[in-house]
Design a protein around this motif. Structure first.
Motif, PDB file in Angstrom:
ATOM      1  N   GLU A 183       0.831  -1.208   0.000  1.00 41.26           N
ATOM      2  CA  GLU A 183       0.000   0.000   0.000  1.00 41.26           C
ATOM      3  C   GLU A 183       0.865   1.257   0.000  1.00 41.26           C
ATOM      4  N   GLU A 184       1.928   1.272   0.823  1.00 36.36           N
ATOM      5  CA  GLU A 184       2.806   2.444   0.858  1.00 36.36           C
ATOM      6  C   GLU A 184       3.523   2.642  -0.480  1.00 36.36           C
ATOM      7  N   ALA A 185       3.938   1.542  -1.112  1.00 35.75           N
ATOM      8  CA  ALA A 185       4.633   1.655  -2.396  1.00 35.75           C
ATOM      9  C   ALA A 185       3.698   2.169  -3.489  1.00 35.75           C
ATOM     10  N   VAL A 186       2.449   1.692  -3.471  1.00 39.24           N
ATOM     11  CA  VAL A 186       1.478   2.170  -4.472  1.00 39.24           C
ATOM     12  C   VAL A 186       1.198   3.655  -4.274  1.00 39.24           C
ATOM     13  N   ALA A 187       1.049   4.077  -3.008  1.00 46.53           N
ATOM     14  CA  ALA A 187       0.800   5.503  -2.735  1.00 46.53           C
ATOM     15  C   ALA A 187       1.996   6.356  -3.160  1.00 46.53           C
ATOM     16  N   LEU A 188       3.234   5.866  -2.914  1.00 40.27           N
ATOM     17  CA  LEU A 188       4.417   6.625  -3.309  1.00 40.27           C
ATOM     18  C   LEU A 188       4.528   6.719  -4.831  1.00 40.27           C
ATOM     19  N   LYS A 189       4.221   5.633  -5.522  1.00 35.32           N
ATOM     20  CA  LYS A 189       4.270   5.649  -6.988  1.00 35.32           C
ATOM     21  C   LYS A 189       3.239   6.613  -7.553  1.00 35.32           C
ATOM     22  N   LYS A 190       2.052   6.620  -6.945  1.00 30.25           N
ATOM     23  CA  LYS A 190       1.003   7.540  -7.397  1.00 30.25           C
ATOM     24  C   LYS A 190       1.415   8.983  -7.163  1.00 30.25           C
TER      25      LYS A 190
END
Length: 827
Positions: A561-568
């Motif tokens: 979840e943190e990686a997806v938010a950072l990528k977004k």
């Protein structure tokens, strides 16, 4: 592997039989009552010749005689006064040279006759005693006129050139290199390879002859027939398995291993567990993909067994699926691909993955899930592959230090074009980007578009630094305002203005700061599979020889979840900059349009000529060249900036070192001492001595020009006749000679087709394991049934030699050997 003593004695007996008809006794193979001669005791190589200019358009060949007995002929090399003979032109031969001497020089010598067709150019005579004392060094012998030759009228003594030869005592490997034949011991190809070494697919187990590959068990569950066969130790138990049982069985430790390579830096253990949701590459009713996986590491290529008619194949622990690569350089890549096997046509590629092992920890067993891709810019679903991997370094500090050196060049030779296509796909993908074509231009264009987003992201970061917006996470205080990068930039700029002589130091430290900042952010990425090793960890490895981190433990879907938010968030930042730049461009164009309407000079008074441009025209080559250059430069920066290997760390430390050097020795002292060296060395009275010794012969004085005003040239070609230049020319010739011999020897032993394995990953997007991947400490105990334990005592090992040839004359490859009893399948 080296033959045993018993095998060597049997080989000698075979040679005695083979050479009955060749040498002096003239025995037949059936003459068992007569004592045969001893095996050949001299290995000879006709290396090369130089200066065969006595005959224009010479076509040289060599004839070798032992005494007055012809024993060998090389092939003819056409129209070459400086020929080089290789294994392909029969440069090698085995001789039986007697130790007894007599008064007849020709009878007690090895005679090499250099011919042009049927015409003898000259001969080289080497006495038996001298031949038997040689140790394999390259020696040049002057070519002399053949004794008894009638001298033509008014013929002057000519320089017939030189002939380079090698002699030494043969060893058991040399005997094995030659076929057991009575045609002068000509070389032969190696034996057929089997199992994982059969990269030319000459011994492939066909599909099961049974009409039924699935059935219902007693409990009503659907069972599948195990491919390629059941476990030999548990035949009844493993012949038919359910889907869950297949998955469970595939995760068990492998019992059949293939060891490849010869490197001493470390070992990478790779097990191909299985694939899911593969693309169906076959057509027809109940006809599905016949999948196999192929792997390249350095100059080794191996493959798994073929699983027929299955889109979710599982490779069993007792099949050819487990490989241990002995690597020679820590930055070596693993090229992995899945193909659809075709017996007649080319194997259809399904997808590929490039694995960089630099950021994997030692003593850790990784179960990695990768998404297969055919085109990294195309998001089509071609399935996934599960790989179990473990890296063990002999010395981790040596591995980190080795990264400061360039990796060696690795080549793979194969026999068929079909296998070469597999290698090409594994290493570079479906498109040959080095050739100008529409596909390569499109690929480069896509890559440049990807870099556009990266550039926008970098601009956003620069704006944040410029406006002092930097923030950082503090354990107690949380996310606070802490513009460290802004402070560094401001300090560096002030020092550069106030102390200009510190600019070199500031430049080196600035580049190091940027790389270290990128590395720090990568090391704390929320996705553990996108993290790199921290600078502190690498420094500790170099200083103490071991990492500050032990084996790691990673559960599935950690930090997703943190990686997806950072990528977004990164995409939003890049899109914001892109939108801002586009709006700025639109405003600029509107202003320009208003200006043009108000400017009378811009009113057209001539007819404009319509032009058109087609990418299919002659400019395609130049478009490709431009894109290739741009992408190559960007990829070079990317490979250092993404910290997916040791290169960024090495470069950062080098910049820190150079910055410190210029800090300790300020620029003014460097410039001062440079000027002093120039003045004292190049402007002193001793330059007159330099003029007399070196300059005057090629550049005359003004007084000499008054006496003889005509210009006779600079005579610079006299430099080419100097000893240093001649020595350099000779060394270059020897290097070229060795390269040609190595090339032909590789083709002779491994195959005529070759491909260079890339030293770096040329993809703009590195392959990252899927979130479902896991990592667990490797304890090396037999209870580790799910962590890739290698049971050395009970596993079956076979060894595949790499393709690195060593030595001269008969070159041999370094064999991979295992401590336990194993079988060498490389020959």
């Amino acid at each position: 592997m080296a033959p045993t003593k018993n095998k060597e004695s049997n080989l000698e007996v075979e040679w005695k039989k083979a050479f009955r008809k060749i040498f002096f006794l003239g025995l037949d193979e059936d003459d068992d009552d007569k004592e045969p001669p001893t095996p050949p005791n001299v290995l000879m190589e006709v290396v090369s010749a130089r200066g065969l200019t006595s005959i224009p358009g010479v076509d040289p060949s060599c004839l070798i005689r032992v005494g007055n007995k012809e024993v060998h002929r090389t092939n003819t090399i056409w129209n070459d006064p400086d020929p080089i003979w290789t294994v392909k032109t029969k440069s090698l031969c085995l001789l039986w040279v007697p130790k007894d001497d007599n008064d007849d020089e020709e009878q007690c010598s090895v005679v090499v006759e250099v011919n042009h067709g049927n015409q003898c150019i000259g001969i080289v005579t080497i006495p038996f005693k001298e031949v038997l004392s040689k140790t394999g060094d390259r020696e040049e012998f002057p070519i002399r006129f053949k004794p008894g030759r009638k001298k033509k009228k008014d013929e002057e003594e000519k320089d017939l050139g030189t002939l380079a030869l090698r002699f030494r005592k043969p060893v058991s490997d040399d005997y094995q290199f030659f076929q057991h034949d009575h045609k002068h011991g000509e070389p032969h190809q190696s034996k057929k390879k089997a199992g994982a070494a059969d990269i030319d697919f000459k011994r492939v187990r066909g599909p099961s002859a049974s009409l039924f590959t699935s059935k219902r068990g007693k409990d009503g569950k659907l069972q599948y027939k195990t491919q390629p066969e059941a476990d030999p130790r548990r035949v009844e138990e493993t012949t038919w398995l359910t889907e869950d049982q297949l998955k469970e069985e595939a995760l068990k430790p492998s019992t059949k291993w293939t060891e490849a390579g010869y490197g001493e830096m470390g070992i990478v253990y790779v097990e191909i567990i299985g694939c899911d949701n593969l693309v169906n590459m076959d057509v027809g009713l109940n006809n599905f993909t016949d999948s196999f996986a192929a792997i390249i590491c350095e100059d080794n290529m191996v493959r798994t067994t073929v699983n027929y008619d299955c889109l979710n194949p599982r490779w069993m622990p007792w099949s050819d699926r487990a490989f241990s690569f002995k690597i020679g350089h820590p930055s070596s890549l693993i090229f992995l691909g899945v193909f659809d096997y075709d017996a007649l046509g080319n194997h259809d590629p399904i997808g590929r993955v490039v694995i960089n092992t630099s950021n994997f920890q030692s003593n850790t067993s990784y179960l990695l899930q990768y998404r297969l891709h055919n085109d990294i810019y195309n998001a089509d679903d071609r399935g996934t592959i599960a790989v179990r991997l473990r890296v063990e370094w002999k010395s981790e500090s040596d591995a980190v230090n080795k990264t400061l050196t360039l990796p060696p060049r690795y080549l793979i030779n194969v026999e068929t074009e079909k296998t070469l296509d597999v290698i090409r796909y594994l290493c570079r993908g479906p498109v040959n980007v080095s050739v100008a074509s529409l596909d390569s231009v499109k690929l480069y264009a896509k890559e440049l578009m990807e870099y556009g987003s990266v550039i926008c992201y970098v601009i956003d970061v620069m704006i944040g630094v410029w406006l002092w917006r930097g923030r950082t996470n503090v354990p107690i205080l949380g996310n606070i305002w802490c513009p460290m990068h802004s402070v560094f930039v401001f300090t560096a700029a002030v020092l550069a203005i106030e102390f200009p002589l510190m600019i070199p130091t500031i430049v080196f430290y600035s580049v190091a700061w940027i790389l270290l900042a990128i590395g720090y952010n990568s090391s704390i990425h929320p996705d553990p599979w996108q993290r790199c090793k921290s600078v502190g960890e690498l420094n500790m490895v170099r200083l103490t020889g071991r990492s500050i981190h032990g084996p790691i433990h990673i559960e599935p879907n950690v930090g997703v979840e943190e990686a997806v938010a950072l990528k977004k968030l990164d995409k939003v930042k890049a899109a914001r900059v892109k939108s801002f730049l586009l709006d700025l461009m639109k405003v600029g164009l509107k202003v320009r349009k208003i200006y043009k309407k108000a400017d009378v000079a811009n009113i057209a008074i001539t007819t404009e000529e319509s032009t058109s441009w087609s990418i299919l025209g002659n400019s395609l080559y130049y478009v490709h060249l431009m894109l290739y250059s741009m992408v190559t430069i960007l990829n070079t920066f990317r490979n250092f900036a993404n910290w997916k290997g040791y290169g960024a760390y090495s470069l950062s430390m080098q910049f820190v070192f150079m910055g410190t050097i210029f800090l300790v020795f300020p620029m003014q002292y460097v410039l001062l001492w440079t000027a002093r060296v120039v003045v004292w060395v190049l402007l002193g009275p001793w330059m007159k001595v330099i003029d007399i010794m070196y300059i005057h012969p090629i550049y005359r004085t003004r007084d000499e020009l008054k006496v003889d005003p005509e210009f006779h040239g600079t005579n610079l070609e006299s430099i080419l006749a100097s000893d240093s230049i001649q020595k350099m020319v000779r060394n270059d010739r020897l290097a070229g000679e060795d390269a040609i011999k190595l090339k032909d020897m590789r083709e002779h032993q491994f195959g005529k087709l070759s491909f260079r394995v890339p030293a770096v990953d040329t993809q703009s997007k590195p392959n990252i394991p899927l979130p479902s991947s896991t990592a667990q400490p490797y304890l090396g105990t037999k209870g580790d049934t799910t962590k890739g334990f290698v049971d050395v005592d009970n596993a079956t090992w076979c060894c595949i030699s790499g393709q690195n040839l060593t030595g001269t004359m008969v070159m041999h490859h370094l064999a991979a050997t295992h401590t336990t009893e194993s079988t060498d399948v490389s020959q």
